[in-house]
Design a protein around this motif. Structure first.
Motif, PDB file in Angstrom:
ATOM      1  N   ASN A   1       0.744  -1.239   0.091  1.00  0.00           N
ATOM      2  CA  ASN A   1       0.121   0.113   0.071  1.00  0.00           C
ATOM      3  C   ASN A   1       0.861   1.334   0.023  1.00  0.00           C
ATOM      4  OD1 ASN A   1       0.914  -0.446   2.596  1.00  0.00           O
ATOM      5  ND2 ASN A   1      -0.879   0.534   3.645  1.00  0.00           N
ATOM      6  N   ILE A   2       2.219   1.040   0.232  1.00  0.00           N
ATOM      7  CA  ILE A   2       2.931   2.347   0.015  1.00  0.00           C
ATOM      8  C   ILE A   2       3.491   2.498  -1.068  1.00  0.00           C
ATOM      9  CG2 ILE A   2       3.338   2.075   2.561  1.00  0.00           C
ATOM     10  CD1 ILE A   2       6.250   1.377   1.837  1.00  0.00           C
ATOM     11  N   VAL A   3       3.499   1.569  -2.234  1.00  0.00           N
ATOM     12  CA  VAL A   3       4.289   1.545  -3.510  1.00  0.00           C
ATOM     13  C   VAL A   3       3.295   2.395  -4.519  1.00  0.00           C
ATOM     14  CG1 VAL A   3       5.238   0.279  -5.260  1.00  0.00           C
ATOM     15  CG2 VAL A   3       5.546  -0.393  -2.857  1.00  0.00           C
ATOM     16  N   ARG A   4       3.856   3.176  -5.334  1.00  0.00           N
ATOM     17  CA  ARG A   4       2.935   3.913  -6.441  1.00  0.00           C
ATOM     18  C   ARG A   4       3.579   3.309  -7.723  1.00  0.00           C
ATOM     19  NH1 ARG A   4       5.935   8.063  -8.626  1.00  0.00           N
ATOM     20  NH2 ARG A   4       7.143   9.140  -7.050  1.00  0.00           N
TER      21      ARG A   4
ATOM     22  N   PRO B   1      20.095  -8.003  -9.863  1.00  0.00           N
ATOM     23  CA  PRO B   1      18.927  -8.082 -10.288  1.00  0.00           C
ATOM     24  C   PRO B   1      17.780  -7.652  -9.379  1.00  0.00           C
ATOM     25  CG  PRO B   1      19.428 -10.316  -9.989  1.00  0.00           C
ATOM     26  CD  PRO B   1      20.484  -9.444  -9.952  1.00  0.00           C
ATOM     27  N   ALA B   2      16.841  -6.628  -9.779  1.00  0.00           N
ATOM     28  CA  ALA B   2      15.908  -6.135  -8.679  1.00  0.00           C
ATOM     29  C   ALA B   2      14.613  -5.765  -9.336  1.00  0.00           C
ATOM     30  CB  ALA B   2      16.827  -4.993  -7.682  1.00  0.00           C
ATOM     31  N   VAL B   3      13.835  -5.367  -8.477  1.00  0.00           N
ATOM     32  CA  VAL B   3      12.469  -4.489  -8.722  1.00  0.00           C
ATOM     33  C   VAL B   3      12.753  -3.081  -7.825  1.00  0.00           C
ATOM     34  CG1 VAL B   3      10.100  -4.357  -8.723  1.00  0.00           C
ATOM     35  CG2 VAL B   3      11.069  -6.549  -9.366  1.00  0.00           C
ATOM     36  N   LEU B   4      12.705  -2.267  -8.622  1.00  0.00           N
ATOM     37  CA  LEU B   4      12.846  -1.137  -7.931  1.00  0.00           C
ATOM     38  C   LEU B   4      11.503  -0.264  -7.733  1.00  0.00           C
ATOM     39  CD1 LEU B   4      14.847   1.256  -6.610  1.00  0.00           C
ATOM     40  CD2 LEU B   4      14.941   2.505  -8.759  1.00  0.00           C
ATOM     41  N   PHE B   5      11.119  -0.238  -6.405  1.00  0.00           N
ATOM     42  CA  PHE B   5       9.538   0.314  -6.150  1.00  0.00           C
ATOM     43  C   PHE B   5       9.956   1.713  -6.081  1.00  0.00           C
ATOM     44  CE2 PHE B   5       8.413  -4.103  -4.810  1.00  0.00           C
ATOM     45  CZ  PHE B   5       7.401  -4.417  -5.792  1.00  0.00           C
ATOM     46  N   THR B   6       8.849   2.366  -6.298  1.00  0.00           N
ATOM     47  CA  THR B   6       8.934   3.985  -5.807  1.00  0.00           C
ATOM     48  C   THR B   6       7.561   4.091  -4.873  1.00  0.00           C
ATOM     49  OG1 THR B   6      10.039   4.594  -7.656  1.00  0.00           O
ATOM     50  CG2 THR B   6       8.943   6.397  -6.418  1.00  0.00           C
ATOM     51  N   THR B   7       7.926   4.477  -3.703  1.00  0.00           N
ATOM     52  CA  THR B   7       6.835   4.805  -2.590  1.00  0.00           C
ATOM     53  C   THR B   7       6.132   5.937  -3.043  1.00  0.00           C
ATOM     54  OG1 THR B   7       8.056   5.971  -1.040  1.00  0.00           O
ATOM     55  CG2 THR B   7       8.210   3.759  -0.856  1.00  0.00           C
ATOM     56  N   LYS B   8       5.009   6.187  -2.411  1.00  0.00           N
ATOM     57  CA  LYS B   8       3.992   7.401  -2.425  1.00  0.00           C
ATOM     58  C   LYS B   8       4.740   8.373  -2.155  1.00  0.00           C
ATOM     59  CE  LYS B   8      -0.286   4.777  -2.255  1.00  0.00           C
ATOM     60  NZ  LYS B   8      -1.317   4.367  -1.381  1.00  0.00           N
ATOM     61  N   ARG B   9       5.798   8.545  -0.916  1.00  0.00           N
ATOM     62  CA  ARG B   9       6.671   9.634  -0.541  1.00  0.00           C
ATOM     63  C   ARG B   9       7.941   9.586  -1.494  1.00  0.00           C
ATOM     64  NH1 ARG B   9       5.927   9.560   5.978  1.00  0.00           N
ATOM     65  NH2 ARG B   9       3.789   9.760   5.996  1.00  0.00           N
TER      66      ARG B   9
ATOM     67  N   ILE C   1       3.388  -6.006  -8.023  1.00  0.00           N
ATOM     68  CA  ILE C   1       3.493  -5.501  -9.567  1.00  0.00           C
ATOM     69  C   ILE C   1       2.126  -5.737 -10.086  1.00  0.00           C
ATOM     70  CG2 ILE C   1       4.636  -6.240 -11.687  1.00  0.00           C
ATOM     71  CD1 ILE C   1       7.167  -6.612 -10.018  1.00  0.00           C
ATOM     72  N   HIS C   2       1.555  -6.900  -9.742  1.00  0.00           N
ATOM     73  CA  HIS C   2       0.170  -7.107 -10.629  1.00  0.00           C
ATOM     74  C   HIS C   2      -0.811  -6.282  -9.973  1.00  0.00           C
ATOM     75  CE1 HIS C   2       1.435 -10.652 -12.668  1.00  0.00           C
ATOM     76  NE2 HIS C   2       1.831 -11.287 -11.621  1.00  0.00           N
ATOM     77  N   ARG C   3      -0.719  -5.869  -8.820  1.00  0.00           N
ATOM     78  CA  ARG C   3      -1.608  -4.862  -8.417  1.00  0.00           C
ATOM     79  C   ARG C   3      -1.599  -3.398  -8.885  1.00  0.00           C
ATOM     80  NH1 ARG C   3      -1.653  -0.711  -4.727  1.00  0.00           N
ATOM     81  NH2 ARG C   3       0.453  -1.350  -4.118  1.00  0.00           N
ATOM     82  N   LEU C   4      -0.225  -2.939  -9.071  1.00  0.00           N
ATOM     83  CA  LEU C   4      -0.014  -1.736  -9.876  1.00  0.00           C
ATOM     84  C   LEU C   4      -0.501  -1.547 -11.077  1.00  0.00           C
ATOM     85  CD1 LEU C   4       3.772  -0.995  -8.161  1.00  0.00           C
ATOM     86  CD2 LEU C   4       1.515   0.124  -7.691  1.00  0.00           C
ATOM     87  N   LEU C   5      -0.058  -2.777 -12.011  1.00  0.00           N
ATOM     88  CA  LEU C   5      -0.612  -3.106 -13.394  1.00  0.00           C
ATOM     89  C   LEU C   5      -1.937  -2.938 -13.444  1.00  0.00           C
ATOM     90  CD1 LEU C   5       1.983  -5.642 -14.518  1.00  0.00           C
ATOM     91  CD2 LEU C   5       1.977  -3.071 -14.902  1.00  0.00           C
TER      92      LEU C   5
END
Length: 100
Positions: free
Chosen positions: A43-46, A60-68, A85-89
């Motif tokens: 819930n903090i990831v945008r 290798p990584a997934v770089l998440f950007t938070t709402k902040r 990732i699926h939720r964001l998509l």
């Protein structure tokens, strides 16, 4: 159940600094030096982006950007990462479907 202060501390510790890619293309891309071992709350990831070894990154990584606006590095092979990732998509597809 963890207290809000403990959860905030855990998320703060997950913030991993990115560094320019070693070798690779001229346009240096941010790479993760390591990945979070603790689950990041979805819930903090945008937003997210994949960072690949073939792009010059050592990890290798997934770089998440938070709402902040913070950057969090996560292991791409973890089920919880794929769920975020699926939720964001899905969220992105819904917003594109409603904008006309």
């Amino acid at each position: 159940m963890a207290s809000p202060a403990a959860a905030l501390l855990a998320v703060s510790l997950l913030v991993l600094w990115a560094s320019p890619a070693q070798g690779g293309a001229n346009d240096a891309e941010d790479c993760c030096l390591s990945v979070a071992l603790t689950r990041i709350p979805g819930n903090i990831v945008r937003d997210f982006r994949y960072l690949h070894i073939q792009d010059g990154c050592r990890v290798p990584a997934v770089l998440f950007t938070t709402k902040r606006g913070r950057k969090l590095c996560a292991p791409p092979d973890q089920p919880w990462v794929n769920r975020i990732i699926h939720r964001l998509l899905r969220k992105s597809a819904k917003s594109k479907g409603h904008s006309s």
